[in-house]
Motif scaffolding. Structure first.
Motif, mmCIF file in Angstrom:
data_model
loop_
_atom_site.group_PDB
_atom_site.id
_atom_site.type_symbol
_atom_site.label_atom_id
_atom_site.label_comp_id
_atom_site.label_asym_id
_atom_site.label_seq_id
_atom_site.Cartn_x
_atom_site.Cartn_y
_atom_site.Cartn_z
ATOM 1 N N GLN A 90 29.352 12.123 -30.638
ATOM 2 C CA GLN A 90 28.137 12.922 -30.439
ATOM 3 C C GLN A 90 28.380 14.383 -30.804
ATOM 4 O O GLN A 90 27.527 15.018 -31.430
ATOM 5 C CB GLN A 90 27.660 12.809 -28.986
ATOM 6 C CG GLN A 90 27.096 11.461 -28.649
ATOM 7 C CD GLN A 90 26.751 11.329 -27.174
ATOM 8 O OE1 GLN A 90 27.003 12.214 -26.380
ATOM 9 N NE2 GLN A 90 26.163 10.186 -26.815
ATOM 10 N N THR A 91 29.531 14.915 -30.434
ATOM 11 C CA THR A 91 29.866 16.303 -30.765
ATOM 12 C C THR A 91 29.957 16.480 -32.274
ATOM 13 O O THR A 91 29.454 17.452 -32.834
ATOM 14 C CB THR A 91 31.199 16.706 -30.099
ATOM 15 O OG1 THR A 91 31.060 16.564 -28.689
ATOM 16 C CG2 THR A 91 31.572 18.131 -30.428
ATOM 17 N N SER A 95 27.548 18.803 -34.616
ATOM 18 C CA SER A 95 28.157 19.798 -35.485
ATOM 19 C C SER A 95 27.642 19.652 -36.916
ATOM 20 O O SER A 95 27.314 20.644 -37.578
ATOM 21 C CB SER A 95 29.671 19.650 -35.448
ATOM 22 O OG SER A 95 30.279 20.531 -36.355
ATOM 23 N N ARG A 96 27.540 18.428 -37.392
ATOM 24 C CA ARG A 96 27.021 18.183 -38.746
ATOM 25 C C ARG A 96 25.560 18.596 -38.851
ATOM 26 O O ARG A 96 25.137 19.195 -39.831
ATOM 27 C CB ARG A 96 27.174 16.718 -39.120
ATOM 28 C CG ARG A 96 28.543 16.371 -39.655
ATOM 29 C CD ARG A 96 28.528 14.982 -40.228
ATOM 30 N NE ARG A 96 28.301 14.080 -39.100
ATOM 31 C CZ ARG A 96 29.077 13.042 -38.796
ATOM 32 N NH1 ARG A 96 30.082 12.723 -39.555
ATOM 33 N NH2 ARG A 96 28.836 12.306 -37.751
ATOM 34 N N ARG A 97 24.796 18.313 -37.792
ATOM 35 C CA ARG A 97 23.384 18.680 -37.783
ATOM 36 C C ARG A 97 23.241 20.210 -37.826
ATOM 37 O O ARG A 97 22.392 20.734 -38.505
ATOM 38 C CB ARG A 97 22.711 18.115 -36.528
ATOM 39 C CG ARG A 97 21.232 18.057 -36.669
ATOM 40 C CD ARG A 97 20.511 17.365 -35.549
ATOM 41 N NE ARG A 97 21.335 16.537 -34.694
ATOM 42 C CZ ARG A 97 20.966 16.105 -33.503
ATOM 43 N NH1 ARG A 97 19.798 16.433 -33.017
ATOM 44 N NH2 ARG A 97 21.747 15.350 -32.772
ATOM 45 N N GLY A 102 21.634 25.259 -41.061
ATOM 46 C CA GLY A 102 21.894 26.647 -41.351
ATOM 47 C C GLY A 102 22.875 27.320 -40.414
ATOM 48 O O GLY A 102 23.179 28.481 -40.557
ATOM 49 N N GLY A 103 23.347 26.595 -39.432
ATOM 50 C CA GLY A 103 24.385 27.123 -38.556
ATOM 51 C C GLY A 103 23.954 28.250 -37.646
ATOM 52 O O GLY A 103 24.690 29.199 -37.442
ATOM 53 N N ALA A 107 21.500 23.617 -31.281
ATOM 54 C CA ALA A 107 21.601 22.189 -31.580
ATOM 55 C C ALA A 107 20.231 21.538 -31.692
ATOM 56 O O ALA A 107 20.130 20.396 -32.030
ATOM 57 C CB ALA A 107 22.436 21.491 -30.508
ATOM 58 N N TRP A 108 19.136 22.262 -31.413
ATOM 59 C CA TRP A 108 17.809 21.648 -31.487
ATOM 60 C C TRP A 108 16.989 22.173 -32.613
ATOM 61 O O TRP A 108 17.079 23.110 -33.255
ATOM 62 C CB TRP A 108 17.042 21.805 -30.174
ATOM 63 C CG TRP A 108 16.846 23.222 -29.759
ATOM 64 C CD1 TRP A 108 15.855 24.052 -30.109
ATOM 65 C CD2 TRP A 108 17.699 23.994 -28.902
ATOM 66 N NE1 TRP A 108 16.012 25.266 -29.536
ATOM 67 C CE2 TRP A 108 17.138 25.270 -28.787
ATOM 68 C CE3 TRP A 108 18.880 23.742 -28.238
ATOM 69 C CZ2 TRP A 108 17.709 26.286 -28.037
ATOM 70 C CZ3 TRP A 108 19.437 24.737 -27.485
ATOM 71 C CH2 TRP A 108 18.846 25.996 -27.385
#
Length: 108
Positions: A90-91, A95-97, A102-103, A107-108
């Protein structure tokens, strides 16, 4: 309170405990193999036989309980490790998402 379980160490303890529980089987066999005739007296031999049979039953119950506890502990370790793997996946997915979005750190 924080708990940190090292699965390899826990598994080693569970394995050793399982071996010790297995050793109790030998104790039960030896207790049941006592020959009342070796006592030199029928009365003493009978008492010794009863004593060892009762102890054998108690030790066998103890072995069964230990075996059940060891099996349950091994299952708990497996579930713990599965939870660790799931959290890592999940982590990694989050991280990929984040990288794709755009970093911005969200996370949402």
């Amino acid at each position: 309170m924080k708990f940190s379980v090292q699965p390899a160490s826990a598994r080693a303890v569970v394995r050793q405990t399982g071996h010790r529980a297995g050793d109790l089987s030998a104790v039960v066999r030896e207790a049941r193999a006592v020959d009342a005739g070796d006592a030199g007296s029928l009365l003493v031999g009978g008492a010794v036989s009863v004593f060892f049979e009762e102890r054998a039953e108690a030790v066998e119950k103890l072995r069964n309980r230990a075996e059940t506890a060891v099996t349950a502990a091994a299952e708990v370790i497996e579930v713990y490790e599965a939870g660790d793997r799931e959290m890592a996946q999940q982590t990694e997915a989050l991280s990929r998402r984040e990288e794709k979005s755009g970093g911005d750190g969200l996370a949402w």
